[in-house]
Motif scaffolding. Sequence first.
Motif, PDB file in Angstrom:
ATOM      1  N   ALA A  79      25.384  78.409  91.004  1.00 42.47           N
ATOM      2  CA  ALA A  79      26.231  78.963  89.674  1.00 42.47           C
ATOM      3  C   ALA A  79      26.315  78.173  88.713  1.00 42.47           C
ATOM      4  CB  ALA A  79      27.750  79.272  90.449  1.00 42.47           C
ATOM      5  N   ILE A  80      26.344  76.677  89.017  1.00 45.04           N
ATOM      6  CA  ILE A  80      26.436  75.853  87.718  1.00 45.04           C
ATOM      7  C   ILE A  80      24.951  75.862  86.867  1.00 45.04           C
ATOM      8  CG2 ILE A  80      25.912  73.585  88.989  1.00 45.04           C
ATOM      9  CD1 ILE A  80      28.121  74.204  85.916  1.00 45.04           C
ATOM     10  N   ALA A  81      24.081  75.823  87.697  1.00 40.10           N
ATOM     11  CA  ALA A  81      22.589  76.175  86.963  1.00 40.10           C
ATOM     12  C   ALA A  81      22.726  77.407  86.121  1.00 40.10           C
ATOM     13  CB  ALA A  81      21.571  76.124  87.864  1.00 40.10           C
ATOM     14  N   GLN A  82      23.288  78.304  86.494  1.00 40.54           N
ATOM     15  CA  GLN A  82      23.441  79.783  85.718  1.00 40.54           C
ATOM     16  C   GLN A  82      24.206  79.598  84.617  1.00 40.54           C
ATOM     17  OE1 GLN A  82      20.511  81.274  86.250  1.00 40.54           O
ATOM     18  NE2 GLN A  82      21.297  83.166  87.258  1.00 40.54           N
ATOM     19  N   LEU A  83      25.313  78.873  84.786  1.00 43.74           N
ATOM     20  CA  LEU A  83      26.325  78.593  83.793  1.00 43.74           C
ATOM     21  C   LEU A  83      25.935  77.757  82.663  1.00 43.74           C
ATOM     22  CD1 LEU A  83      29.203  79.141  82.791  1.00 43.74           C
ATOM     23  CD2 LEU A  83      29.921  77.589  84.271  1.00 43.74           C
ATOM     24  N   HIS A  84      25.028  76.722  82.989  1.00 44.75           N
ATOM     25  CA  HIS A  84      24.502  75.599  82.054  1.00 44.75           C
ATOM     26  C   HIS A  84      23.582  76.185  81.421  1.00 44.75           C
ATOM     27  CE1 HIS A  84      26.406  71.730  83.477  1.00 44.75           C
ATOM     28  NE2 HIS A  84      27.032  72.018  82.351  1.00 44.75           N
ATOM     29  N   LYS A 118      36.981  84.050  83.048  1.00 45.74           N
ATOM     30  CA  LYS A 118      37.202  82.681  82.378  1.00 45.74           C
ATOM     31  C   LYS A 118      37.808  81.706  83.628  1.00 45.74           C
ATOM     32  CE  LYS A 118      40.594  80.461  79.206  1.00 45.74           C
ATOM     33  NZ  LYS A 118      41.552  80.710  78.219  1.00 45.74           N
ATOM     34  N   GLN A 119      38.572  82.256  84.676  1.00 53.38           N
ATOM     35  CA  GLN A 119      39.034  81.198  85.788  1.00 53.38           C
ATOM     36  C   GLN A 119      37.748  80.781  86.503  1.00 53.38           C
ATOM     37  OE1 GLN A 119      42.620  81.804  89.265  1.00 53.38           O
ATOM     38  NE2 GLN A 119      41.259  83.618  88.647  1.00 53.38           N
ATOM     39  N   ILE A 120      36.951  81.645  86.981  1.00 51.61           N
ATOM     40  CA  ILE A 120      35.535  81.388  87.903  1.00 51.61           C
ATOM     41  C   ILE A 120      34.857  80.485  86.845  1.00 51.61           C
ATOM     42  CG2 ILE A 120      33.458  82.293  88.841  1.00 51.61           C
ATOM     43  CD1 ILE A 120      35.689  85.025  89.344  1.00 51.61           C
ATOM     44  N   GLU A 121      34.732  80.550  85.597  1.00 50.20           N
ATOM     45  CA  GLU A 121      33.802  79.781  85.055  1.00 50.20           C
ATOM     46  C   GLU A 121      34.360  78.313  85.006  1.00 50.20           C
ATOM     47  OE1 GLU A 121      32.424  79.407  80.222  1.00 50.20           O
ATOM     48  OE2 GLU A 121      34.321  80.291  80.688  1.00 50.20           O
ATOM     49  N   ASN A 122      35.755  78.097  84.763  1.00 48.58           N
ATOM     50  CA  ASN A 122      36.461  76.703  84.646  1.00 48.58           C
ATOM     51  C   ASN A 122      36.059  76.253  86.047  1.00 48.58           C
ATOM     52  OD1 ASN A 122      37.531  75.095  83.067  1.00 48.58           O
ATOM     53  ND2 ASN A 122      39.610  75.446  83.810  1.00 48.58           N
ATOM     54  N   ALA A 123      36.331  76.927  87.247  1.00 47.87           N
ATOM     55  CA  ALA A 123      36.307  76.422  88.585  1.00 47.87           C
ATOM     56  C   ALA A 123      35.013  75.941  88.741  1.00 47.87           C
ATOM     57  CB  ALA A 123      36.768  77.687  89.394  1.00 47.87           C
ATOM     58  N   ILE A 124      33.799  76.671  88.410  1.00 46.92           N
ATOM     59  CA  ILE A 124      32.415  76.218  88.589  1.00 46.92           C
ATOM     60  C   ILE A 124      32.264  74.805  87.906  1.00 46.92           C
ATOM     61  CG2 ILE A 124      30.370  76.665  87.831  1.00 46.92           C
ATOM     62  CD1 ILE A 124      30.791  79.727  88.161  1.00 46.92           C
ATOM     63  N   ILE A 125      32.647  74.740  86.672  1.00 44.63           N
ATOM     64  CA  ILE A 125      32.222  73.498  85.893  1.00 44.63           C
ATOM     65  C   ILE A 125      33.306  72.478  86.510  1.00 44.63           C
ATOM     66  CG2 ILE A 125      33.925  74.019  84.004  1.00 44.63           C
ATOM     67  CD1 ILE A 125      30.515  71.956  84.210  1.00 44.63           C
ATOM     68  N   ASN A 126      34.360  72.588  86.956  1.00 45.92           N
ATOM     69  CA  ASN A 126      35.390  71.452  87.569  1.00 45.92           C
ATOM     70  C   ASN A 126      34.717  70.938  88.902  1.00 45.92           C
ATOM     71  OD1 ASN A 126      37.073  71.816  85.296  1.00 45.92           O
ATOM     72  ND2 ASN A 126      38.490  72.922  86.369  1.00 45.92           N
ATOM     73  N   ARG A 127      34.229  71.898  89.642  1.00 47.06           N
ATOM     74  CA  ARG A 127      33.538  71.494  90.972  1.00 47.06           C
ATOM     75  C   ARG A 127      32.287  70.885  90.600  1.00 47.06           C
ATOM     76  NH1 ARG A 127      32.619  75.084  96.599  1.00 47.06           N
ATOM     77  NH2 ARG A 127      31.590  73.295  97.569  1.00 47.06           N
ATOM     78  N   ALA A 128      31.580  71.312  89.715  1.00 43.43           N
ATOM     79  CA  ALA A 128      30.282  70.688  89.435  1.00 43.43           C
ATOM     80  C   ALA A 128      30.427  69.181  88.986  1.00 43.43           C
ATOM     81  CB  ALA A 128      29.508  71.395  88.201  1.00 43.43           C
ATOM     82  N   TRP A 129      31.399  68.737  88.190  1.00 44.17           N
ATOM     83  CA  TRP A 129      31.669  67.472  87.745  1.00 44.17           C
ATOM     84  C   TRP A 129      32.179  66.819  89.207  1.00 44.17           C
ATOM     85  CZ3 TRP A 129      30.470  64.771  83.833  1.00 44.17           C
ATOM     86  CH2 TRP A 129      30.128  65.421  82.556  1.00 44.17           C
TER      87      TRP A 129
END
Length: 524
Positions: A79-84, A118-129
């Motif tokens: 998911a973070i790969a797709q988001l980035h 928006k909630q899902i987007e923020n959760a993805i990047i928070n977990r990635a960090w």
Amino acid sequence: MGKLGGFLRIQRHGIPQRDPTERARDYREFLLTRPVADLREQGARCMDCGVPFCHNGCPLGNLIPDWNDLVYRDRWRDAIAQLHATNNFPEFTGRLCPAPCEAACVLEIREGDAVTIKQIENAIINRAWEEGWVLPSPPRIETGQRVAVIGSGPAGMAAAQQLRRAGHRVTLYERDEAIGGLVRFGVPDFKIEKAVVERRVQQLVDEGVELRCGIDVGGDVTAEELRGGFEAVVLATGSRVPRDLPVPGRELEGVHFAMDYLYQRNRWVAREFGPEPTISQPVHEREISASGRDVVVIGGGDTGADCVGNAVREGARSVTQLELLPEPPPRRPDDRTPWPQWPLKYRLSYAMEEAQEIHTGEQDYSVTTTRFSADGSGGVAALHISAAAPQPPFAPMPGTERELPAQLVLLAMGFLGPEPQLLEQLGVERDPRGNIKTVQPYTTSVDGVFAAGDARRGQSLIVWAINEGRQCARMVDRYLGARRNGQDTATAPAPQDDGLAGHADADEGPEGPPQHVGPGIGAE
């Protein structure tokens, strides 16, 4: 995408927030994150709608259904790969973007039922960090060509990162003491803590971007020095000239532009809680404080709300927010902004919710200020206001005059355009609105000088700023490639942006969300 029929059986649950009374006493972020199981359920609501209108709502062209589905299937690293792939800084947009993607979601046809993108987007990047998945991505090949990016807001940061990943030597100039632009100095920590910005700044450094803070390009570095030291220049200076209120008494002490106040408050938070700036903070000529005062904020947008939130935390005696326009309707007006357009409807801001909860806040619509009156010692004591006519020019209506006490007035009425000094030195043309004119996509009237973000398109959303930075970087990369190949960049055909259709403004070139083409410029 998602769970078959999930949108019929799973209820939407929005972003949880800290209690307004509690959060009004500190500067920590007020948005919370739901448990993973809840987030997977929310991702399951994405309905495989065939034509994902969320793409139309998102200037970045984010692959929203893809990462919604990946979260539902517990594939967070994919998911973070797709988001980035489309967004350099999803933790910025996940906290600060108003989510036009959700307004365009097919489920939003039934108002208030959109997927919580928006909630899902923020959760993805928070977990990635948290998991250590966000790593520097330095270039594989160096071109040796040098690019200067002026302005380090989201547009400048995105342009610098994309150009560095393409192999160019990038110097990012910022006149303030730290990188981030208005995300760093204009947006309060309780919306985005500055450690979130700082870790992206460190990523730029680790990828090889040279940072030059405290440098006023146009003063400390002249336009001639800039053009002589770099093969391309990107102007991402933002739209920083504030709209003034030319009424009698404007010169009184205590009447200030909103950004002057917000910069002071953000610098105070940095001193008290960190992170420390790159260089020393400037010394302010006078302190702007809301503590113990009756505060009036003129302007009903996000900047005004941030002023309200800061004034509440300072301990203002009262906070009143005034808006010139009539109060919007409580639901989407289909005759004016039908789905999938952004709905012009009433939204209670996080800040006014706090102010009302502690009984210090009030928000009024259709109000125009006619003059300020003095306290006898050069300071403001009150506003004289009237009800505004419902149509332009929103003139004061006779018989509606009243007085509003105030010892601090903050003008948050938007911005008129970029500051002109550097533009005049470089000789770039401006459009009728005062923004930088681009004769080709992101290309100014001066060869080798490009523009992106609010300086080019006018005051806009953070998601547009990131998109503009990425798209501008593509144009600069093509320009530099032509120079390496010995082409005459002045007579060569204009580089055409092959972004997706349907996202360009009517008065702009064919810009759209970036295609995902190769490392560096198109993907992470």
